[in-house]
Scaffold this motif. Structure first.
Motif, PDB file in Angstrom:
ATOM      1  N   GLN A  78       0.811  -1.211   0.000  1.00  0.00           N
ATOM      2  CA  GLN A  78       0.000   0.000   0.000  1.00  0.00           C
ATOM      3  C   GLN A  78       0.846   1.264   0.000  1.00  0.00           C
ATOM      4  OE1 GLN A  78      -2.285  -0.783   3.579  1.00  0.00           O
ATOM      5  NE2 GLN A  78      -4.100  -1.326   2.371  1.00  0.00           N
ATOM      6  N   VAL A  79       2.114   1.141   0.323  1.00  0.00           N
ATOM      7  CA  VAL A  79       3.009   2.292   0.444  1.00  0.00           C
ATOM      8  C   VAL A  79       3.713   2.526  -0.892  1.00  0.00           C
ATOM      9  CG1 VAL A  79       4.975   3.272   1.696  1.00  0.00           C
ATOM     10  CG2 VAL A  79       3.360   1.738   2.873  1.00  0.00           C
ATOM     11  N   ALA A  80       3.471   3.700  -1.494  1.00  0.00           N
ATOM     12  CA  ALA A  80       4.047   3.992  -2.811  1.00  0.00           C
ATOM     13  C   ALA A  80       5.568   3.944  -2.791  1.00  0.00           C
ATOM     14  CB  ALA A  80       3.569   5.367  -3.291  1.00  0.00           C
ATOM     15  N   GLY A  81       6.171   4.451  -1.722  1.00  0.00           N
ATOM     16  CA  GLY A  81       7.625   4.448  -1.636  1.00  0.00           C
ATOM     17  C   GLY A  81       8.205   3.050  -1.627  1.00  0.00           C
ATOM     18  N   PHE A  82       7.507   2.115  -0.966  1.00  0.00           N
ATOM     19  CA  PHE A  82       7.985   0.725  -0.955  1.00  0.00           C
ATOM     20  C   PHE A  82       7.918   0.135  -2.359  1.00  0.00           C
ATOM     21  CE2 PHE A  82       7.034  -3.848  -0.673  1.00  0.00           C
ATOM     22  CZ  PHE A  82       8.213  -4.283  -0.089  1.00  0.00           C
ATOM     23  N   ARG A  83       6.867   0.445  -3.104  1.00  0.00           N
ATOM     24  CA  ARG A  83       6.751  -0.072  -4.467  1.00  0.00           C
ATOM     25  C   ARG A  83       7.884   0.456  -5.351  1.00  0.00           C
ATOM     26  NH1 ARG A  83       1.237   1.212  -3.532  1.00  0.00           N
ATOM     27  NH2 ARG A  83       1.330   2.978  -4.981  1.00  0.00           N
ATOM     28  N   VAL A  84       8.234   1.720  -5.174  1.00  0.00           N
ATOM     29  CA  VAL A  84       9.350   2.287  -5.937  1.00  0.00           C
ATOM     30  C   VAL A  84      10.658   1.582  -5.580  1.00  0.00           C
ATOM     31  CG1 VAL A  84      10.769   4.359  -6.285  1.00  0.00           C
ATOM     32  CG2 VAL A  84       8.274   4.545  -6.238  1.00  0.00           C
ATOM     33  N   LEU A  85      10.919   1.449  -4.278  1.00  0.00           N
ATOM     34  CA  LEU A  85      12.157   0.800  -3.828  1.00  0.00           C
ATOM     35  C   LEU A  85      12.216  -0.646  -4.318  1.00  0.00           C
ATOM     36  CD1 LEU A  85      14.744   0.984  -2.084  1.00  0.00           C
ATOM     37  CD2 LEU A  85      13.370   0.183  -0.146  1.00  0.00           C
ATOM     38  N   LEU A  88       9.934   3.858   5.378  1.00  0.00           N
ATOM     39  CA  LEU A  88       8.916   3.825   4.331  1.00  0.00           C
ATOM     40  C   LEU A  88       7.659   3.080   4.760  1.00  0.00           C
ATOM     41  CD1 LEU A  88      11.071   3.079   1.139  1.00  0.00           C
ATOM     42  CD2 LEU A  88       9.958   5.243   1.718  1.00  0.00           C
ATOM     43  N   VAL A  89       7.824   1.918   5.404  1.00  0.00           N
ATOM     44  CA  VAL A  89       6.666   1.048   5.665  1.00  0.00           C
ATOM     45  C   VAL A  89       6.201   1.057   7.115  1.00  0.00           C
ATOM     46  CG1 VAL A  89       7.383  -0.462   3.782  1.00  0.00           C
ATOM     47  CG2 VAL A  89       8.040  -1.030   6.126  1.00  0.00           C
ATOM     48  N   GLY A  90       7.016   1.580   8.043  1.00  0.00           N
ATOM     49  CA  GLY A  90       6.672   1.494   9.462  1.00  0.00           C
ATOM     50  C   GLY A  90       7.094   0.149  10.039  1.00  0.00           C
ATOM     51  N   ARG A  91       7.277   0.099  11.326  1.00  0.00           N
ATOM     52  CA  ARG A  91       7.832  -1.100  11.954  1.00  0.00           C
ATOM     53  C   ARG A  91       6.843  -2.266  12.011  1.00  0.00           C
ATOM     54  NH1 ARG A  91      12.738  -0.182  14.504  1.00  0.00           N
ATOM     55  NH2 ARG A  91      13.456   1.938  14.165  1.00  0.00           N
ATOM     56  N   ALA A 109       6.569  -8.452   6.671  1.00  0.00           N
ATOM     57  CA  ALA A 109       6.012  -8.587   5.329  1.00  0.00           C
ATOM     58  C   ALA A 109       6.900  -7.900   4.294  1.00  0.00           C
ATOM     59  CB  ALA A 109       4.603  -7.991   5.289  1.00  0.00           C
ATOM     60  N   ALA A 110       7.425  -6.715   4.637  1.00  0.00           N
ATOM     61  CA  ALA A 110       8.280  -5.995   3.699  1.00  0.00           C
ATOM     62  C   ALA A 110       9.593  -6.738   3.476  1.00  0.00           C
ATOM     63  CB  ALA A 110       8.561  -4.584   4.216  1.00  0.00           C
ATOM     64  N   VAL A 161      16.742 -10.099   9.712  1.00  0.00           N
ATOM     65  CA  VAL A 161      16.698  -8.665   9.382  1.00  0.00           C
ATOM     66  C   VAL A 161      15.525  -7.988  10.082  1.00  0.00           C
ATOM     67  CG1 VAL A 161      16.361  -7.009   7.512  1.00  0.00           C
ATOM     68  CG2 VAL A 161      17.925  -8.925   7.196  1.00  0.00           C
ATOM     69  N   SER A 162      14.372  -8.648  10.117  1.00  0.00           N
ATOM     70  CA  SER A 162      13.208  -8.060  10.789  1.00  0.00           C
ATOM     71  C   SER A 162      13.476  -7.870  12.279  1.00  0.00           C
ATOM     72  CB  SER A 162      11.971  -8.948  10.589  1.00  0.00           C
ATOM     73  OG  SER A 162      11.652  -9.073   9.213  1.00  0.00           O
ATOM     74  N   LEU A 163      14.098  -8.850  12.913  1.00  0.00           N
ATOM     75  CA  LEU A 163      14.412  -8.741  14.344  1.00  0.00           C
ATOM     76  C   LEU A 163      15.357  -7.582  14.616  1.00  0.00           C
ATOM     77  CD1 LEU A 163      14.800 -12.488  15.390  1.00  0.00           C
ATOM     78  CD2 LEU A 163      13.331 -10.813  16.524  1.00  0.00           C
ATOM     79  N   ARG A 164      16.420  -7.481  13.839  1.00  0.00           N
ATOM     80  CA  ARG A 164      17.402  -6.438  14.138  1.00  0.00           C
ATOM     81  C   ARG A 164      16.865  -5.049  13.828  1.00  0.00           C
ATOM     82  NH1 ARG A 164      21.148  -8.436   9.141  1.00  0.00           N
ATOM     83  NH2 ARG A 164      21.187  -6.518   7.908  1.00  0.00           N
ATOM     84  N   GLN A 165      15.999  -4.928  12.803  1.00  0.00           N
ATOM     85  CA  GLN A 165      15.390  -3.626  12.534  1.00  0.00           C
ATOM     86  C   GLN A 165      14.419  -3.247  13.659  1.00  0.00           C
ATOM     87  OE1 GLN A 165      13.754  -4.461   8.651  1.00  0.00           O
ATOM     88  NE2 GLN A 165      15.430  -3.427   7.588  1.00  0.00           N
ATOM     89  N   ARG A 166      13.671  -4.227  14.151  1.00  0.00           N
ATOM     90  CA  ARG A 166      12.698  -3.953  15.212  1.00  0.00           C
ATOM     91  C   ARG A 166      13.396  -3.599  16.525  1.00  0.00           C
ATOM     92  NH1 ARG A 166       7.159  -5.143  15.381  1.00  0.00           N
ATOM     93  NH2 ARG A 166       6.295  -4.080  17.197  1.00  0.00           N
ATOM     94  N   MET A 167      14.581  -4.135  16.753  1.00  0.00           N
ATOM     95  CA  MET A 167      15.295  -3.908  18.012  1.00  0.00           C
ATOM     96  C   MET A 167      16.193  -2.668  17.974  1.00  0.00           C
ATOM     97  SD  MET A 167      16.372  -7.895  18.686  1.00  0.00           S
ATOM     98  CE  MET A 167      17.251  -7.569  20.211  1.00  0.00           C
ATOM     99  N   THR A 168      16.129  -1.889  16.897  1.00  0.00           N
ATOM    100  CA  THR A 168      17.022  -0.745  16.727  1.00  0.00           C
ATOM    101  C   THR A 168      16.212   0.537  16.535  1.00  0.00           C
ATOM    102  OG1 THR A 168      18.684  -2.157  15.678  1.00  0.00           O
ATOM    103  CG2 THR A 168      18.906   0.206  15.342  1.00  0.00           C
ATOM    104  N   PRO A 169      16.494   1.603  17.282  1.00  0.00           N
ATOM    105  CA  PRO A 169      15.812   2.881  17.070  1.00  0.00           C
ATOM    106  C   PRO A 169      16.192   3.500  15.730  1.00  0.00           C
ATOM    107  CG  PRO A 169      17.584   3.123  18.675  1.00  0.00           C
ATOM    108  CD  PRO A 169      17.454   1.662  18.400  1.00  0.00           C
ATOM    109  N   ASP A 170      15.298   4.371  15.211  1.00  0.00           N
ATOM    110  CA  ASP A 170      15.528   4.973  13.898  1.00  0.00           C
ATOM    111  C   ASP A 170      16.888   5.652  13.798  1.00  0.00           C
ATOM    112  OD1 ASP A 170      13.109   4.113  12.943  1.00  0.00           O
ATOM    113  OD2 ASP A 170      12.069   6.027  13.260  1.00  0.00           O
ATOM    114  N   ALA A 171      17.292   6.363  14.844  1.00  0.00           N
ATOM    115  CA  ALA A 171      18.532   7.134  14.795  1.00  0.00           C
ATOM    116  C   ALA A 171      19.772   6.259  14.654  1.00  0.00           C
ATOM    117  CB  ALA A 171      18.655   7.999  16.051  1.00  0.00           C
TER     118      ALA A 171
END
Length: 411
Positions: A8-15, A132-135, A140-141, A334-344
């Motif tokens: 549903q996210v246009a940016g994800f489709r582009v990437l 782009l997609v949110g956590r 799924a991403a 990859v999903s685990l490490r992204q979820r366990m890491t703040p955006d910054a």
């Protein structure tokens, strides 16, 4: 379309579409580059190992600084620039071949510079995805992204073997250049995702790099993910570096057969990526990583049996299972490490992982070339297979084995 779908996210489709083109180019080049060395320039096993090392050594040199820079820079601009650089570098090879001035030294230079551009593309694409997609959509991403990589391995490496067979390896790299160029054009539609702003004055580069390293190595779960993935890459690269020499020179197979063998691994990656979410829902995310590794990693011990008979089929089946495990590892890890890491910290976390993982590729290539020169191709395959068979142990022996979900407290 499911309400929580990243599509549903246009940016994800582009990437995703840009990454499709980029993956195709990368996988055609994955076959074409060593075959240029082996068939057009008559490189030795040691020289093939050196070429593979140079293709990935950039992560050891600039991987960690690249993560800190990515946390300060526009992801969109970096991704576009990286693709344009890779297109120009790939295009230089068929031009040099046509002018009859292609040398092994140029191949080495292209490998190094292409690796530098890949550092920024890989770190940037993984860092921009959560923004782009949110956590909540990360699994799924990442499943879609890893499925893309798997399809790229099947289509790109299969096509790469065919293109080398029909057009010769140097001309096949022109297709690589075209894919990178179209990917860069597609990325111009990617929304701008600036780095998180802070009222605190940015720390020095060295301090920022250290923060990312401490975040990864200071967590038992992230550390286990990093070590397992590093060992997996190290073993895989030892094996893959010698496969062109084994298939084309020692066994006399055509380039298309090598491409098909690698494509079988891509099928395994795709199946593993597609099965990751349902298996994790049933077993738990950490348990799936641990117990699938325990069951499937030993299948790598079939790889040294490649020959001109039934051994090729046995090794192909084993390779399919090993890459199935890798496909699941990629999505869930990859999903685990992204979820366990703040955006910054996303850029620095991803760069720390990529430095370890791709650094393992560089070291694995060098080790493969050295063992190949001193002890032969089959001994090299046994070393790589044994590393792959035990790579699951850091995760299996860590707290990840009991983790059920993605949340920090989900044990």
């Amino acid at each position: 379309m499911h309400p929580g779908s990243p599509w549903q996210v246009a940016g994800f489709r582009v990437l995703f579409t840009a990454s499709t083109l980029s993956q195709f180019g990368t996988n055609v080049g994955y076959i074409a580059l060593p075959l240029i060395a082996v068939s057009a320039l008559e490189a030795s096993p040691g020289q093939v190992g050196a070429l593979a090392t140079l293709s990935t050594v950039a992560f050891l040199v600039i991987g960690l600084p690249a993560g800190a820079w990515m946390d300060r820079m526009s992801h969109r601009h970096v991704l576009i620039t990286a693709d344009l650089a890779r297109a120009a570098l790939s295009a230089s090879l068929p031009i040099a071949w046509w002018l009859d001035v292609l040398t092994l030294e140029q191949l080495y230079l292209v490998a190094v510079l292409n690796g530098c551009a890949t550092v920024f593309f890989d770190v940037g694409s993984q860092s921009v995805l959560p923004q782009l997609v949110g956590r909540d959509r990360l699994v799924a991403a990442n499943a879609a992204t890893m499925s893309l990589i798997a399809v790229g391995n099947v289509a790109g490496r299969g096509a790469g073997g065919g293109l080398v067979q029909v057009l010769t390896a140097p001309v096949a790299t022109a297709c690589t250049a075209g894919a990178y160029l179209i990917s860069a054009v597609r990325l111009t539609a990617l929304p701008s995702t600036p780095a998180p702003r802070s009222s605190v004055r940015p720390a020095r580069l060295r301090t920022q790099i250290a923060q990312g390293v401490r975040h990864v190595l200071g967590s038992a779960e992230l550390r286990a993910l990093a070590f397992t993935a590093t060992l997996n890459n190290f073993g895989s690269q030892i094996v893959n570096t010698m496969l062109p020499v084994l298939f084309v020179r020692e066994l006399g197979y055509p380039a298309a057969t090598l491409g098909l063998f690698w494509a079988v691994g891509g099928v395994g990656l795709l199946l593993g990526a597609r099965c990751a979410r349902p298996v994790a829902d049933r077993l738990g995310h950490g348990r799936a990583l641990a117990f699938v590794g325990l069951c499937l990693a030993p299948a790598s011990l079939t790889l040294p049996f490649i020959d001109r008979g039934a051994g090729l089929w046995l090794a192909g089946a084993g390779y399919l299972l090993v890459m199935f495990k890798t496909g699941m590892d990629n999505v869930l890890g990859v999903s685990l490490r992204q979820r366990m890491t703040p955006d910054a910290l996303l850029g620095r976390m991803n760069a720390t992982f990529r430095t370890l993982l791709t650094g393992a590729l560089a070291v694995g290539s060098a080790v493969a070339g050295l063992i190949g020169e001193l002890a032969g191709v089959h001994v090299t395959l046994w070393v790589g297979a044994c590393v792959l068979a035990t790579a699951f142990l850091p995760v299996f022996l860590s707290p990840l084995r009991m983790r059920r979900g993605l949340d920090v407290t989900a044990h």
